[in-house]
Structures are given as structure tokens and as C-alpha cells.
Design a protein around this motif. Sequence first.
Motif, PDB file in Angstrom:
ATOM      1  N   PHE A 568       0.834  -1.205   0.000  1.00 28.35           N
ATOM      2  CA  PHE A 568       0.000   0.000   0.000  1.00 28.35           C
ATOM      3  C   PHE A 568       0.872   1.260   0.000  1.00 28.35           C
ATOM      4  CE2 PHE A 568      -3.429  -2.804   0.951  1.00 28.35           C
ATOM      5  CZ  PHE A 568      -4.577  -2.117   0.593  1.00 28.35           C
ATOM      6  N   SER A 569       0.398   2.263  -0.717  1.00 30.75           N
ATOM      7  CA  SER A 569       1.069   3.559  -0.762  1.00 30.75           C
ATOM      8  C   SER A 569       0.013   4.649  -0.639  1.00 30.75           C
ATOM      9  CB  SER A 569       1.855   3.724  -2.070  1.00 30.75           C
ATOM     10  OG  SER A 569       0.984   3.597  -3.187  1.00 30.75           O
ATOM     11  N   GLY A 570       0.471   5.881  -0.477  1.00 30.53           N
ATOM     12  CA  GLY A 570      -0.450   6.989  -0.270  1.00 30.53           C
ATOM     13  C   GLY A 570      -0.891   7.644  -1.560  1.00 30.53           C
ATOM     14  N   TYR A 571      -2.075   8.203  -1.547  1.00 31.13           N
ATOM     15  CA  TYR A 571      -2.637   8.926  -2.694  1.00 31.13           C
ATOM     16  C   TYR A 571      -2.827  10.380  -2.251  1.00 31.13           C
ATOM     17  CZ  TYR A 571      -5.888  10.187  -6.469  1.00 31.13           C
ATOM     18  OH  TYR A 571      -6.500  10.790  -7.534  1.00 31.13           O
ATOM     19  N   GLY A 572      -2.181  11.289  -2.953  1.00 30.28           N
ATOM     20  CA  GLY A 572      -2.299  12.709  -2.611  1.00 30.28           C
ATOM     21  C   GLY A 572      -1.521  13.100  -1.370  1.00 30.28           C
ATOM     22  N   LEU A 573      -0.545  12.284  -1.001  1.00 31.07           N
ATOM     23  CA  LEU A 573       0.282  12.600   0.171  1.00 31.07           C
ATOM     24  C   LEU A 573       1.643  13.103  -0.288  1.00 31.07           C
ATOM     25  CD1 LEU A 573      -0.531   9.557   2.496  1.00 31.07           C
ATOM     26  CD2 LEU A 573      -1.570  11.835   2.482  1.00 31.07           C
ATOM     27  N   PRO A 574       2.379  13.890   0.487  1.00 27.80           N
ATOM     28  CA  PRO A 574       2.046  14.283   1.868  1.00 27.80           C
ATOM     29  C   PRO A 574       0.938  15.339   1.923  1.00 27.80           C
ATOM     30  CG  PRO A 574       4.052  15.374   1.175  1.00 27.80           C
ATOM     31  CD  PRO A 574       3.691  14.420   0.064  1.00 27.80           C
ATOM     32  N   LEU A 575       0.181  15.286   3.045  1.00 28.74           N
ATOM     33  CA  LEU A 575      -0.868  16.258   3.332  1.00 28.74           C
ATOM     34  C   LEU A 575      -0.370  17.192   4.418  1.00 28.74           C
ATOM     35  CD1 LEU A 575      -3.840  17.318   3.305  1.00 28.74           C
ATOM     36  CD2 LEU A 575      -4.328  15.563   5.025  1.00 28.74           C
ATOM     37  N   GLU A 576      -0.437  18.477   4.160  1.00 26.39           N
ATOM     38  CA  GLU A 576      -0.016  19.463   5.162  1.00 26.39           C
ATOM     39  C   GLU A 576      -1.068  20.556   5.250  1.00 26.39           C
ATOM     40  OE1 GLU A 576       3.876  20.971   4.574  1.00 26.39           O
ATOM     41  OE2 GLU A 576       4.863  18.998   4.669  1.00 26.39           O
ATOM     42  N   ARG A 577      -1.428  20.898   6.470  1.00 22.41           N
ATOM     43  CA  ARG A 577      -2.411  21.957   6.699  1.00 22.41           C
ATOM     44  C   ARG A 577      -1.925  22.786   7.885  1.00 22.41           C
ATOM     45  NH1 ARG A 577      -8.127  22.176   5.257  1.00 22.41           N
ATOM     46  NH2 ARG A 577      -8.703  24.352   5.674  1.00 22.41           N
ATOM     47  N   ALA A 578      -1.813  24.083   7.687  1.00 23.09           N
ATOM     48  CA  ALA A 578      -1.373  24.989   8.756  1.00 23.09           C
ATOM     49  C   ALA A 578      -2.293  26.199   8.784  1.00 23.09           C
ATOM     50  CB  ALA A 578       0.071  25.418   8.549  1.00 23.09           C
ATOM     51  N   GLU A 579      -2.824  26.505   9.955  1.00 19.20           N
ATOM     52  CA  GLU A 579      -3.701  27.655  10.158  1.00 19.20           C
ATOM     53  C   GLU A 579      -3.229  28.409  11.390  1.00 19.20           C
ATOM     54  OE1 GLU A 579      -5.952  28.338   7.961  1.00 19.20           O
ATOM     55  OE2 GLU A 579      -5.975  26.434   6.867  1.00 19.20           O
ATOM     56  N   GLN A 580      -3.403  29.713  11.361  1.00 19.36           N
ATOM     57  CA  GLN A 580      -2.958  30.515  12.506  1.00 19.36           C
ATOM     58  C   GLN A 580      -3.747  31.813  12.567  1.00 19.36           C
ATOM     59  OE1 GLN A 580       1.184  30.415  13.188  1.00 19.36           O
ATOM     60  NE2 GLN A 580       1.258  32.240  14.442  1.00 19.36           N
ATOM     61  N   TYR A 586      -2.877  25.876  14.419  1.00 16.45           N
ATOM     62  CA  TYR A 586      -3.256  24.512  14.053  1.00 16.45           C
ATOM     63  C   TYR A 586      -2.298  24.016  12.976  1.00 16.45           C
ATOM     64  CZ  TYR A 586      -5.990  20.708  11.938  1.00 16.45           C
ATOM     65  OH  TYR A 586      -6.410  19.503  11.428  1.00 16.45           O
ATOM     66  N   GLU A 587      -1.771  22.795  13.156  1.00 18.89           N
ATOM     67  CA  GLU A 587      -0.924  22.167  12.147  1.00 18.89           C
ATOM     68  C   GLU A 587      -1.295  20.700  12.046  1.00 18.89           C
ATOM     69  OE1 GLU A 587       3.194  22.722  12.920  1.00 18.89           O
ATOM     70  OE2 GLU A 587       3.111  24.922  12.832  1.00 18.89           O
ATOM     71  N   CYS A 588      -1.408  20.214  10.819  1.00 19.66           N
ATOM     72  CA  CYS A 588      -1.720  18.809  10.566  1.00 19.66           C
ATOM     73  C   CYS A 588      -0.819  18.332   9.431  1.00 19.66           C
ATOM     74  CB  CYS A 588      -3.198  18.645  10.209  1.00 19.66           C
ATOM     75  SG  CYS A 588      -3.672  16.948   9.839  1.00 19.66           S
ATOM     76  N   ARG A 589      -0.094  17.223   9.654  1.00 19.70           N
ATOM     77  CA  ARG A 589       0.827  16.698   8.651  1.00 19.70           C
ATOM     78  C   ARG A 589       0.641  15.182   8.567  1.00 19.70           C
ATOM     79  NH1 ARG A 589       3.088  20.218  11.922  1.00 19.70           N
ATOM     80  NH2 ARG A 589       3.822  18.549  13.310  1.00 19.70           N
ATOM     81  N   VAL A 590       0.491  14.662   7.357  1.00 16.46           N
ATOM     82  CA  VAL A 590       0.374  13.220   7.128  1.00 16.46           C
ATOM     83  C   VAL A 590       1.289  12.862   5.963  1.00 16.46           C
ATOM     84  CG1 VAL A 590      -1.159  11.293   6.593  1.00 16.46           C
ATOM     85  CG2 VAL A 590      -2.029  13.235   7.917  1.00 16.46           C
ATOM     86  N   ARG A 591       2.148  11.871   6.167  1.00 14.60           N
ATOM     87  CA  ARG A 591       3.055  11.435   5.105  1.00 14.60           C
ATOM     88  C   ARG A 591       3.352   9.949   5.290  1.00 14.60           C
ATOM     89  NH1 ARG A 591       6.201  13.678   9.108  1.00 14.60           N
ATOM     90  NH2 ARG A 591       8.156  12.577   9.630  1.00 14.60           N
ATOM     91  N   ILE A 592       3.953   9.341   4.296  1.00 13.20           N
ATOM     92  CA  ILE A 592       4.358   7.932   4.376  1.00 13.20           C
ATOM     93  C   ILE A 592       5.874   7.876   4.389  1.00 13.20           C
ATOM     94  CG2 ILE A 592       4.435   5.740   3.123  1.00 13.20           C
ATOM     95  CD1 ILE A 592       1.625   6.166   2.255  1.00 13.20           C
ATOM     96  N   GLU A 593       6.381   7.091   5.310  1.00 14.75           N
ATOM     97  CA  GLU A 593       7.825   6.945   5.444  1.00 14.75           C
ATOM     98  C   GLU A 593       8.137   5.532   5.911  1.00 14.75           C
ATOM     99  OE1 GLU A 593      10.875   8.906   8.500  1.00 14.75           O
ATOM    100  OE2 GLU A 593       9.996  10.403   7.133  1.00 14.75           O
ATOM    101  N   ASN A 594       8.963   4.828   5.135  1.00 16.45           N
ATOM    102  CA  ASN A 594       9.378   3.462   5.478  1.00 16.45           C
ATOM    103  C   ASN A 594       8.183   2.541   5.714  1.00 16.45           C
ATOM    104  OD1 ASN A 594      12.114   4.266   5.372  1.00 16.45           O
ATOM    105  ND2 ASN A 594      12.043   4.906   7.534  1.00 16.45           N
ATOM    106  N   GLY A 595       7.187   2.647   4.855  1.00 13.81           N
ATOM    107  CA  GLY A 595       6.039   1.755   4.938  1.00 13.81           C
ATOM    108  C   GLY A 595       5.070   2.063   6.062  1.00 13.81           C
TER     109      GLY A 595
END
Length: 645
Positions: A568-580, A586-595
Motif C-alpha cells: 500500500f502507498s499513499g494517494y495525494g500525500l504528503p498532506l499538510e495543513r497549517a492555520e494561525q 493549528y498544524e496537521c501533517r500526514v506522510r508515508i515513510e518506510n512503509g
Amino acid sequence: MAHPLEPELPTPRRRLLRTMWKLPRNLTRLAPPILIDSATTAGIEDAEVSHWGQYGLIEDFVTVLHRDGTPSYRRRWVCALHSLKHMELWERVKYNFDRRTWKFTIRGPRLTLPDGRQRRATVTDRPLDRWGYGRLVEVVFAPLAPGVVVEMEDQQDNFTPFAECPGVWGDYLLQTAHPCRRRRIALAVAQPFTARFELHNGAPAPEERQVGDYRVWSWDLHNIPGVEWDEVTPPLHEFVPWVDFTTLPSWKPIARYYFKELKVPKYHDLKDLTSTLLTSSLSDKGDAEHRKMAAAYNFAARDIRYGRPKDNFEDRAIRPLGTVAEELRGDCKDKSALLVALLTEFKIEARVVLVRTAQGGRVNFLPGSRFNHALVLAKLDGKEMWLDPAGSAYSLGQLPFYDQGVQGLILDRREPQPTFIPPPTPADHRLERVVRGRLIADGSYHAEARVLARGDRAAGWRWGLIERNSSTRERVLRQYVGGLFPSAEIADFRVEFLDDLNGDLAISHGAIMARLARRIQNLMLLRIPWLEPMRDNGFFAAATRPQPLMVPVHSVSDRHTIELPAGFSGYGLPLERAEQCDWGRYECRVRIENGALLCERDFELRGGNVPPERFEVMRRFTEACIDGDASDIVLMDGDLKDPRT
């Protein structure tokens, strides 16, 4: 003798005859009565009175300091009532006093019925002791119904100055939670005393005049609007106009007053207790001085229950510390004095600090008796440490939110000093979670999680679980962590530092979810089970606010490491969202690393008040955070490619 740089407290002049005879003073020439006329009574619609619950027609407050150092206070209300809450407040008004030192005089209490008829209120005056010194005066207004107008004037005359500090002090809100047609505030101070005042939040300057030996300041306002109130409205002192005043030159007379009033103990016999605590501290890890402080704090905060015997409930003095330790109960000043005594026995510097909690607003007051709580300021390894032994659910070195950023007075016989407790930060009231899990190809999920809570976040759990049995504790906490993993089976449940106040409350557990992700052919859709995700916008559902919005102070940190199924791999990643914005981040980060899917979320609110004109900024920030928390994660199985590559 005063310090050379400290202003001398004026010496009162000869006593007034009415002071010697214990008679009410005539304040009419200083503040002539306000007449009820058409300007104050006409045109009040029933719908307006209904909306506010109470509508003021006249509110008149007078504070006077006489030449002999004794004060008088006169208050007058004329107001229309509607809500049950306000009618209950007026139904029976009580005054307790000791006629040897002060007295209440009630004038003209009456009510006007909706049909125009007038009735006098019933006034009773009865003794509270066999000598008749203690008196109870009751004013009963009846019948009360929506549309009734009540009128009453009371006057309090003191026949002795306040101990150690003859003078007056106080503050007046020029705008309150209900409208008023006319509100007058007057301050009169006789020679040899002088007054100073401060104007806050746009309060207007007063009119000033001289009446004999009295200097008189007055604020006379008309048609003052009410403040729309809800649970996220800041304390009024933080945003409405108000006036602060005092006749004291410094805080030193107040410190002397409290030493006499509270009877801060000089001597105590706690050797057996300190010996026991010292022995128990030897079994703990860490620095010896820290262990001693922890043992003393745990005893004063956790073992001493908050409360007093009924006979001492109204007593201002600190109870004997040996009695407090023996009965295992005391109020904030008892517990603080006991903790200071224990730390002193351990050779740790500590002092009692009086504070005015944040419910009254985080504002700076002029010298006066303004305090409603007691804390302890200790020094450990040269660093200041604030302790609230009345907050029995807070870990060592952590304070309730309402204790932070407020004014205090350090009680010290040699050099008392005003101070400010450090303001709250998001790190003080924090939730942290670390989750490590494995996602199965069928969408099920196995994880291990550890949650840390500090400050108000930990106290919220501890308050409800103190002295409850183990099964109840586990059930309540299981329900909380189970809500973070919907439909999960919670296993291997462990709790640390629930009773012990030496560390952050920690919850560790396993979680097995039958389905975290939903499989659609070669795709897998999942939503990260964030710690306390934002799902609704609450007060931000309204487009505007007529009053400021009070922002809390706390933070949430969440870390997930999710091992993905093979292929499995990610679709549309990495996802980063930062609001201030000025009040949050607010910060949100999603990524795939080493499975593995690595998910990080940080959210903090920094406190403060949002002005109505900037409410939309905070609303957009909140909506963006909600949108970020609701982001779906798409995982791909096989050769399906991310279109961005």
C-alpha cells in the motif's frame, strides 16, 4: 515606622459625633437623591424587560470616607423585574451586622405592581445573640410578578476604621449585564485623606467638586445598554468601562490588615507530621529537596480535604495548623498556611500569597482588600514554584487556569509585596498522545496508545475520581479513551499518577478496531482518529457577536505511526495543513515513510478576548481546523498511480 520611600498613611482626625453615638451619617449634601421622573420611567417596553430579566431605572452608589477614617456606603435601586432568577434575588434581602461596630439602615423599600398600586416591603430587625449586638435585618418584597418595579435604599455606616488601614477602596462597573436608564457613582473623601482612581476600558472622567472638607468625584451616566451574556463572555472587568479607586498609599496597610484578620500563625507543632512525611519521602526517587516538597504538597493538597466545620465556616482566621492536620480538612488559607509551615520545617522558603482569581478578570487593581483565594509561593533550587494546595487534582507545580495571570499579594511581615502570578500558556493545560499501530489489509487496526494530561485537563478527570473505587475509575477513563477509537476494544488498560500528584496523569492502553479503514477495490479510505477532533463550531455557528469572545488556553498534541499493509502507498500525500490567528495555531501533517503512515496534529488556543469586530477571523480559523481534522486519507494497493506523479 514606614519605609523612607513609602508614603505615610494619613492619621484620622477627631471622631464625628455620629460615629461616637453610632448613628447613620447624612450623605445628602455629598450626593443629593435622584428624583424619579418621566425620563427614567417612560417608554420601557415589556419585551425589553422580558429580554433582560431586569431593567434598571435608577442605580445610585455612593462611597464616603470621613475625617475619622470611618466609611459610609449608600446604595439605591429602582428596577423593573421579569425573570424568575431576578425575582428570587429580590424576594428576601438579608443584612447581618454587629451594631457595636457597624450598622445597616434601610430606607423606603417598596414595590409598584403592574397595575400601578404601591406596597411597602416588610422589614424585620431581630437580634442574633442574647445581648442584641448581632442583628439580622430582612427586607421581604411580595408579591413579585413580571413587571413589578422594586425600590430600595440601604446605607452601611462603619463606626471603626478598617484595622491597620483606615480608608476605602473598590471598583464600580459603569456597564453591567442589564440596561439602566440612569446610573450614578459618587466617591467623597474628607481631609486629611486623598483618593486616586484609574479609568479602564474607556470609562469617562468624573465631575469633581468640593463640599466642605470633602472632595467629591461623580460619574452620572444615562441610558446605559446591557451586555448580552453567555458562557464564553469574558469577565466584565476585562471589556466594559469601570472605575477603580483607593485612598491607600501602598499595599503595606493591606498586608498588616490581613495578618491581623487571618491570624497567620507564627508558631506550630508539626514535628511528628514532618517526621512522618520525611520518612515517606525517602522511598521516592529524585532530588532530596524536591522529594520533601512533593511529600508536603501531596499531604496538604490531597490528604487534607477542602472544607471547614460549620462553627468555623464564617471565621476569617486561619485555624490552628495542628487541628487542620488532625481533622484532615481546611479551606484555601488553612491548607496554604499548613503547606508553608511544612516546607519551612524542611528548610524550604515559602510564603502565603493572597490572590484575586480570574473569574473577576485578569486586571490590575489599586491597593485594597480584593482577594478571594490563597496560594503558596515556594523557592526550590533558586527557582520560584507556585502551588495551590486547595487544587487537590493538580500535579506539583501546576496551577488551575483561574489562578494564573492574576494579581496577588505576598504576605511577609518584613516586606509584603504585590505580585502577578505568571499567565497561563497552552503547555500548562495540555493533552499529549502517542499511538503506534498496525493497519490490516481488511481495514482493521491494532494499536498501543499513551495519553498524558496536565493542568486543567488532568484535573478534570481527577476531580471526578478522587476517592472513587478502582472499578469506577477504570470504567470512566476507559469510556474516554474508547471514545477516541470508535467501536474499539480497549485492552491492557493502565493509569499512572492518578492519586500521586508528583507527575502528569498518564493513561496507557491497547485498542483493537474491527474497521478503521473502508476498502473499495484497490483503494482504502480512512480518517485519522485524532485526539479530541473538532467536529462542530459551537458558538461560531452565529455570524456575529455583540460582545467579546473569551478564548480558553490549552493545547493538544497527537502523534500516530500506522504500519501499512504490504504493497500500500499513499494517494495525494504528503498532506499538510497549517492555520494561525492571534488566538490559536493549528498544524496537521500526514506522510508515508518506510512503509508507515506518519500523522502529526498540533492544536493550541492561546487565550485572550476576541473583539466583536474580529469575530469573523476566529470563526474562519475554527472552520479551517474542523476541515483539517475531517480530511480523508486515501491509500492505494498495487500499481495504481498517484495522478500528481
